[in-house]
Design a protein around this motif. Structure first.
Motif, PDB file in Angstrom:
ATOM      1  N   GLY A 193      -8.888  -3.676  11.865  1.00 16.58           N
ATOM      2  CA  GLY A 193      -7.450  -3.691  12.052  1.00 16.58           C
ATOM      3  C   GLY A 193      -7.110  -4.489  13.305  1.00 16.58           C
ATOM      4  O   GLY A 193      -7.668  -4.212  14.371  1.00 16.58           O
ATOM      5  N   ILE A 207       1.422  -4.374   4.289  1.00 20.94           N
ATOM      6  CA  ILE A 207       0.591  -5.000   5.320  1.00 20.94           C
ATOM      7  C   ILE A 207       1.092  -6.415   5.543  1.00 20.94           C
ATOM      8  O   ILE A 207       1.281  -7.182   4.591  1.00 20.94           O
ATOM      9  N   TYR A 209     -12.976  -6.985   5.402  1.00 22.15           N
ATOM     10  CA  TYR A 209     -11.528  -7.028   5.226  1.00 22.15           C
ATOM     11  C   TYR A 209     -10.839  -6.862   6.586  1.00 22.15           C
ATOM     12  O   TYR A 209     -11.286  -6.091   7.443  1.00 22.15           O
ATOM     13  N   GLU A 266      -1.390  -6.540  11.567  1.00 24.24           N
ATOM     14  CA  GLU A 266      -0.017  -6.099  11.785  1.00 24.24           C
ATOM     15  C   GLU A 266       0.587  -6.970  12.883  1.00 24.24           C
ATOM     16  O   GLU A 266      -0.004  -7.145  13.954  1.00 24.24           O
ATOM     17  N   ILE A 325      -6.743   0.857   3.149  1.00 26.49           N
ATOM     18  CA  ILE A 325      -7.663  -0.174   2.673  1.00 26.49           C
ATOM     19  C   ILE A 325      -9.081   0.384   2.551  1.00 26.49           C
ATOM     20  O   ILE A 325      -9.834   0.036   1.630  1.00 26.49           O
ATOM     21  N   THR A 331       0.867  -1.182   0.000  1.00 29.06           N
ATOM     22  CA  THR A 331       0.000   0.000   0.000  1.00 29.06           C
ATOM     23  C   THR A 331       0.903   1.230   0.000  1.00 29.06           C
ATOM     24  O   THR A 331       2.101   1.122   0.266  1.00 29.06           O
ATOM     25  N   VAL A 374      -7.043  -6.161   8.323  1.00 24.99           N
ATOM     26  CA  VAL A 374      -5.635  -5.764   8.197  1.00 24.99           C
ATOM     27  C   VAL A 374      -4.919  -6.231   9.468  1.00 24.99           C
ATOM     28  O   VAL A 374      -5.287  -5.824  10.567  1.00 24.99           O
ATOM     29  N   PHE A 394      -3.152  -9.703   5.005  1.00 23.63           N
ATOM     30  CA  PHE A 394      -4.435  -9.125   4.588  1.00 23.63           C
ATOM     31  C   PHE A 394      -5.421 -10.276   4.463  1.00 23.63           C
ATOM     32  O   PHE A 394      -5.143 -11.288   3.809  1.00 23.63           O
ATOM     33  N   TYR A 412      -2.543   1.698   7.652  1.00 26.08           N
ATOM     34  CA  TYR A 412      -2.904   0.610   6.751  1.00 26.08           C
ATOM     35  C   TYR A 412      -4.427   0.498   6.602  1.00 26.08           C
ATOM     36  O   TYR A 412      -4.950   0.314   5.497  1.00 26.08           O
TER      37      TYR A 412
END
Length: 261
Positions: A208, A163, A174, A178, A198, A158, A176, A166, A194
């Motif tokens: 997230g 990321i 979705y 980390e 997205i 990105t 994300v 994903f 991030y």
């Protein structure tokens, strides 16, 4: 072990060092010494009890009784010389490099231990517990983060960076992810960036999740303030065992008493 000698006199030490320093042997000297260096700079280390190690690739290191870093060292030595200063009653070990020109002079007043050995180590360093291990574990078994999670891509690029993982959850939102061994405030900000990227790229709900083996209350507060989530993972649950690493390595019981004392 080729030789192990306690309290050698200087004549004996000179003979052994002259023979083995120039050969592919590991030589260790424990003793009272002073060290002078001349080359790109100059340094002087007054007398003290030290451990001097000459490695099989010709490198030399001078260690004190504390700290993991050597007090002096040379990565490659072109020539070694050893001589006895009868007047000062010192044994002088000199290690020279030619490019650049550098000299380390070690003056021993006493030698307590001298060992000579030819060591063999063909194993590569295997490090467990890195963040990439967690990435791979999530890819192989997404359920360690959440049941019915489906990984779409690892290292998704990105504008804000890559990321780690994903994915999509059971509601088709979705996710994300980390991964961080030691998360801090900057980790939370990165995860937020991030998620924002997205949200600009995809429609629908975006979650997230920060995955880490430990978490502080302060970082957890940062996550909650931004509606981000945390999943705790145990390293033992995601790292493959290294018990199968070359069981042929020697243990103490494999060494005989074939050294000189």
């Amino acid at each position: 072990m080729e030789k192990l000698i306690q309290n050698p006199d200087f004549s004996e030490a000179e003979e052994i060092l002259s023979e083995y320093l120039k050969r592919e042997y590991t030589v260790q000297i424990n003793g009272l010494c002073a060290v002078n260096y001349q080359g790109r700079a100059k340094s002087k280390l007054d007398r003290g009890e030290r451990l001097v190690i000459k490695k099989q690739d010709s490198a030399i290191l001078v260690h004190g009784p504390d700290n993991y870093q050597p007090k002096n060292w040379q990565p490659e030595v072109d020539s070694y010389t050893v001589e006895i200063d009868e007047e000062e009653k010192h044994l002088i070990l000199e290690a020279k490099r030619t490019n650049p020109e550098e000299v380390v002079e070690i003056r021993f007043e006493e030698i307590e231990l001298l060992t000579v050995d030819q060591m063999v180590d063909k194993s590569e360093l295997k490090v467990s517990g890195d963040e990439v291990d967690i990435h791979e574990a999530i890819e192989e078994e997404p359920g360690i983060v959440e049941e019915e999670l489906k990984v779409i891509e690892r290292e998704k690029e990105t504008p804000a960076g890559f990321i780690d993982v994903f994915a999509r959850d059971s509601d088709d939102s979705y996710v994300v992810i980390e991964v961080k061994r030691n998360p801090d405030y900057n980790t939370v900000l990165q995860l937020q960036r991030y998620v924002d990227e997205i949200e600009d790229e995809f429609k629908g709900g975006i979650r997230g999740i920060l995955v880490a083996p430990k978490m502080t209350d302060k970082v957890l507060d940062y996550l909650e303030e931004r509606d981000l989530e945390f999943v705790d993972v145990e390293m033992a649950d995601v790292i493959n065992s290294y018990e199968a690493i070359d069981n042929s390595q020697k243990g103490l019981s494999d060494f005989g008493a074939d050294y000189e004392v």
